[in-house]
Design a protein around this motif. Structure first.
Motif, PDB file in Angstrom:
ATOM      1  N   VAL A  73      -9.612  15.953 -14.926  1.00 51.05           N
ATOM      2  CA  VAL A  73     -11.050  15.847 -14.687  1.00 51.05           C
ATOM      3  C   VAL A  73     -11.688  14.931 -15.737  1.00 51.05           C
ATOM      4  N   ILE A  74     -11.125  14.908 -16.910  1.00 50.15           N
ATOM      5  CA  ILE A  74     -11.723  14.150 -18.025  1.00 50.15           C
ATOM      6  C   ILE A  74     -10.888  12.947 -18.446  1.00 50.15           C
ATOM      7  N   ASP A  75      -9.556  13.130 -18.385  1.00 53.65           N
ATOM      8  CA  ASP A  75      -8.689  12.027 -18.820  1.00 53.65           C
ATOM      9  C   ASP A  75      -8.662  10.919 -17.766  1.00 53.65           C
ATOM     10  N   MET A  76      -8.626   9.694 -18.247  1.00 52.41           N
ATOM     11  CA  MET A  76      -8.504   8.551 -17.337  1.00 52.41           C
ATOM     12  C   MET A  76      -7.007   8.276 -17.139  1.00 52.41           C
ATOM     13  N   LEU A  77      -6.564   8.370 -15.906  1.00 53.81           N
ATOM     14  CA  LEU A  77      -5.140   8.179 -15.604  1.00 53.81           C
ATOM     15  C   LEU A  77      -4.859   6.724 -15.233  1.00 53.81           C
ATOM     16  N   VAL A  78      -3.598   6.359 -15.312  1.00 53.31           N
ATOM     17  CA  VAL A  78      -3.199   5.002 -14.895  1.00 53.31           C
ATOM     18  C   VAL A  78      -3.680   4.761 -13.466  1.00 53.31           C
ATOM     19  N   GLY A  79      -3.539   5.788 -12.622  1.00 51.85           N
ATOM     20  CA  GLY A  79      -3.962   5.668 -11.218  1.00 51.85           C
ATOM     21  C   GLY A  79      -5.465   5.442 -11.068  1.00 51.85           C
ATOM     22  N   ASP A  80      -6.249   5.987 -11.989  1.00 54.13           N
ATOM     23  CA  ASP A  80      -7.702   5.755 -11.945  1.00 54.13           C
ATOM     24  C   ASP A  80      -8.008   4.279 -12.190  1.00 54.13           C
ATOM     25  N   ILE A  81      -7.183   3.651 -12.963  1.00 58.44           N
ATOM     26  CA  ILE A  81      -7.421   2.237 -13.308  1.00 58.44           C
ATOM     27  C   ILE A  81      -6.786   1.320 -12.263  1.00 58.44           C
ATOM     28  N   TYR A  82      -5.616   1.755 -11.762  1.00 54.44           N
ATOM     29  CA  TYR A  82      -4.840   0.890 -10.853  1.00 54.44           C
ATOM     30  C   TYR A  82      -4.989   1.273  -9.376  1.00 54.44           C
ATOM     31  N   GLY A  83      -6.112   1.868  -9.046  1.00 57.68           N
ATOM     32  CA  GLY A  83      -6.393   2.178  -7.638  1.00 57.68           C
ATOM     33  C   GLY A  83      -5.387   3.134  -7.027  1.00 57.68           C
ATOM     34  N   GLY A  84      -4.947   4.111  -7.807  1.00 61.77           N
ATOM     35  CA  GLY A  84      -4.072   5.160  -7.269  1.00 61.77           C
ATOM     36  C   GLY A  84      -2.595   4.831  -7.331  1.00 61.77           C
ATOM     37  N   THR A  85      -2.239   3.652  -7.782  1.00 62.01           N
ATOM     38  CA  THR A  85      -0.802   3.300  -7.794  1.00 62.01           C
ATOM     39  C   THR A  85      -0.226   3.357  -9.210  1.00 62.01           C
ATOM     40  N   ASP A  86       1.101   3.355  -9.256  1.00 62.86           N
ATOM     41  CA  ASP A  86       1.799   3.289 -10.547  1.00 62.86           C
ATOM     42  C   ASP A  86       1.660   1.879 -11.121  1.00 62.86           C
ATOM     43  N   TYR A  87       1.890   1.757 -12.432  1.00 69.01           N
ATOM     44  CA  TYR A  87       2.060   0.426 -13.031  1.00 69.01           C
ATOM     45  C   TYR A  87       3.550   0.346 -13.371  1.00 69.01           C
ATOM     46  N   LYS A  88       4.321   0.105 -12.315  1.00 65.71           N
ATOM     47  CA  LYS A  88       5.784   0.236 -12.386  1.00 65.71           C
ATOM     48  C   LYS A  88       6.416  -0.692 -13.416  1.00 65.71           C
ATOM     49  N   LYS A  89       5.876  -1.907 -13.481  1.00 60.78           N
ATOM     50  CA  LYS A  89       6.506  -2.934 -14.314  1.00 60.78           C
ATOM     51  C   LYS A  89       6.669  -2.483 -15.773  1.00 60.78           C
ATOM     52  N   ILE A  90       5.712  -1.701 -16.247  1.00 57.73           N
ATOM     53  CA  ILE A  90       5.859  -1.220 -17.634  1.00 57.73           C
ATOM     54  C   ILE A  90       6.189   0.279 -17.679  1.00 57.73           C
ATOM     55  N   GLY A  91       6.618   0.804 -16.559  1.00 55.53           N
ATOM     56  CA  GLY A  91       7.138   2.173 -16.531  1.00 55.53           C
ATOM     57  C   GLY A  91       6.087   3.270 -16.546  1.00 55.53           C
ATOM     58  N   LEU A  92       4.890   2.979 -16.094  1.00 57.79           N
ATOM     59  CA  LEU A  92       3.851   4.002 -16.091  1.00 57.79           C
ATOM     60  C   LEU A  92       3.569   4.487 -14.668  1.00 57.79           C
ATOM     61  N   THR A  93       3.664   5.810 -14.501  1.00 60.62           N
ATOM     62  CA  THR A  93       3.326   6.361 -13.182  1.00 60.62           C
ATOM     63  C   THR A  93       1.802   6.499 -13.082  1.00 60.62           C
ATOM     64  N   SER A  94       1.327   6.686 -11.860  1.00 60.67           N
ATOM     65  CA  SER A  94      -0.130   6.768 -11.646  1.00 60.67           C
ATOM     66  C   SER A  94      -0.724   8.006 -12.342  1.00 60.67           C
ATOM     67  N   THR A  95       0.121   9.005 -12.616  1.00 60.11           N
ATOM     68  CA  THR A  95      -0.410  10.231 -13.238  1.00 60.11           C
ATOM     69  C   THR A  95      -0.341  10.217 -14.772  1.00 60.11           C
ATOM     70  N   THR A  96       0.219   9.163 -15.328  1.00 62.32           N
ATOM     71  CA  THR A  96       0.239   9.069 -16.796  1.00 62.32           C
ATOM     72  C   THR A  96      -1.197   8.952 -17.313  1.00 62.32           C
ATOM     73  N   ILE A  97      -1.460   9.627 -18.432  1.00 65.72           N
ATOM     74  CA  ILE A  97      -2.801   9.486 -19.023  1.00 65.72           C
ATOM     75  C   ILE A  97      -2.901   8.101 -19.658  1.00 65.72           C
ATOM     76  N   ALA A  98      -3.839   7.322 -19.162  1.00 65.93           N
ATOM     77  CA  ALA A  98      -4.058   5.993 -19.753  1.00 65.93           C
ATOM     78  C   ALA A  98      -4.994   6.119 -20.945  1.00 65.93           C
ATOM     79  N   SER A  99      -5.975   7.005 -20.832  1.00 63.54           N
ATOM     80  CA  SER A  99      -6.965   7.124 -21.897  1.00 63.54           C
ATOM     81  C   SER A  99      -7.524   8.557 -21.923  1.00 63.54           C
TER      82      SER A  99
END
Ligand SMILES: Nc1ncnc2c1ncn2[C@@H]1O[C@H](COP(=O)(O)OP(=O)(O)O)[C@@H](O)[C@H]1O
Ligand SMILES: CC(C)(COP(=O)(O)O)[C@@H](O)C(=O)NCCC(=O)O
Length: 393
Positions: free
Chosen positions: A221-247
């Motif tokens: 609810v509070i953490d910004m996830l990779v998926g929040d930044i990448y429109g729901g998808t993983d950032y596969k190239k650097i090994g980050l799933t969409s559910t990883t906490i980005a911030s």
């Protein structure tokens, strides 16, 4: 039978930024030293042995007067030792470590007539860790995916390891042997940060309440996830799933919400995850720096709490690609106090020496020995006493 001063001995204290930890020994009422001589082949053959228990207790440092009352009520102030050559009216010396051993010197002298015999905090942490790892069965365990597994510690292959003590702040110590160590790093983002920030943000009245809240929360609810930044998808190239906490806490910048709009349980979970993850990551980096494979996490921040241990273990596993292992200790918060306890022997002040812990027993509420002062929610770590043998010189 009441614990008398004759049965209790060797109180040691660790007075930290948040909590005061106490360790003391009580001998079993039915044993006499002469009838139990040492049957084992550890160099102590034939020496009289006392059987008893190590007891553990803790108090908030802010409530130091409760601790003083406890010491007084159990007459623990009479359980220290006197310097060789000191006269009978000279003050009793109680071994103490942690910053409070300096800060509260005068208070202990004034209220209890005790002199605090100061022991270095890092020395005590390491002595306490080595003692637990070598002498207490089922002390260390791994925690992953909700599964706790006791670690078999090979005494001949214990060193080197990284000890991460998460108290108010965090110390990271590379341990190479008994008394051989270096404090290689630390961070000011520790247990005090979680409790301090958490108290301000959630209005929780106790640490355990804050910890309990986190169990019902949802950090997304509070953490910004990779998926929040990448429109729901993983950032596969650097090994980050969409559910990883980005911030951590990143969503709060764009939600147009006030603090009151967030649930305290979500804030607590987010905060706990942020701090545990950060400590796990810094620990891994230090393990990597020195090629250490085993990291033992201690300190009362952990509190035997599943989510905390899981987050730390996952961080170590993730960053080390499975190379390093996070391990936790049952007596997580008592390393410093145990180290101070052991120092009675080191200084030869007295003739009591703990050489072997036989086994540990869970706290028996009926034995009048251990008490937890304040609320507790840890299944594992509420001050289990330890059955032990003490050899007389
Ligand atoms: N009952 C409690 N009251 C306050 N803090 C607690 C409590 N139980 C666990 N903690 C956590 O443990 C931390 C203190 O851990 P500890 O190892 O005792 O360190 P210190 O030596 O700095 O007091 C606190 O900052 C807090 O995060
Ligand atoms: C100063 C301390 C050793 C005191 O121990 P504590 O009471 O936190 O257990 C500890 O808070 C610490 O290591 N703090 C981190 C300081 C730093 O390295 O930035």
């Amino acid at each position: 039978m009441e614990e008398s001063e004759a049965q209790i001995s060797h109180l040691a204290l660790d007075i930290g930024g948040s909590l005061i930890k106490l360790v003391y020994f009580s001998r079993n009422s039915d044993n006499s030293s002469s009838k139990n001589s040492v049957p084992v082949s550890n160099g102590n053959e034939g020496r009289p042995v006392l059987e008893g228990k190590l007891h553990f207790a803790k108090f908030e440092t802010a409530k130091i007067h409760d601790c003083i009352d406890f010491i007084q009520s159990k007459q623990l102030c009479l359980t220290g030792c006197q310097h060789h050559g000191s006269s009978a009216d000279e003050k009793c010396i109680i071994k103490a470590t942690g910053g409070g051993a300096y800060k509260f010197t005068d208070l202990f002298k004034e209220k209890l007539g005790i002199c605090l015999g100061k022991e270095d905090e890092m020395d005590c942490l390491v002595a306490g860790a080595n003692f637990l790892l070598k002498s207490v069965h089922d002390e260390a365990f791994t925690y992953m995916d909700g599964q706790k597994e006791f670690a078999q510690i090979d005494h001949d292959d214990l060193y080197p390891y990284l000890l991460v003590n998460i108290g108010s702040g965090v110390s990271m110590i590379k341990v190479d042997g008994p008394g051989k160590f270096e404090r290689v790093s630390g961070t000011n983002v520790g247990g005090g940060t979680f409790w301090g920030l958490g108290r301000l943000l959630t209005k929780c009245k106790s640490f355990d309440e804050l910890l309990e809240l986190s169990q019902q929360g949802n950090n997304r609810v509070i953490d910004m996830l990779v998926g929040d930044i990448y429109g729901g998808t993983d950032y596969k190239k650097i090994g980050l799933t969409s559910t990883t906490i980005a911030s951590s806490f990143g969503k709060a910048i764009s939600d147009n919400k006030e603090l009151e709009d967030y649930k305290p349980e979500d804030i607590s979970r987010s905060l706990l995850r942020m701090i545990s993850n950060n400590i796990g990551q810094i620990s891994y980096l230090n393990a990597l720096r020195f090629g250490l494979k085993r990291i033992f996490f201690a300190g009362f921040f952990i509190r035997g709490h599943a989510y905390t241990m899981d987050t730390i273990a996952v961080a170590v596993h993730f960053w080390s690609k499975g190379e390093a292992k996070a391990m936790f200790l049952r007596h997580e918060g008592f390393l410093g106090a145990l180290g101070a306890f052991m120092s009675y022997e080191k200084h030869g002040f007295d003739n009591l020496m703990v050489h072997q812990l036989l086994q540990q027993s869970p706290t028996d509420p009926s034995d009048g020995g251990d008490k937890t002062h304040g609320p507790a929610n840890s299944e594992l770590n509420d001050n289990p006493s330890i059955n032990c043998s003490v050899y007389l010189s």
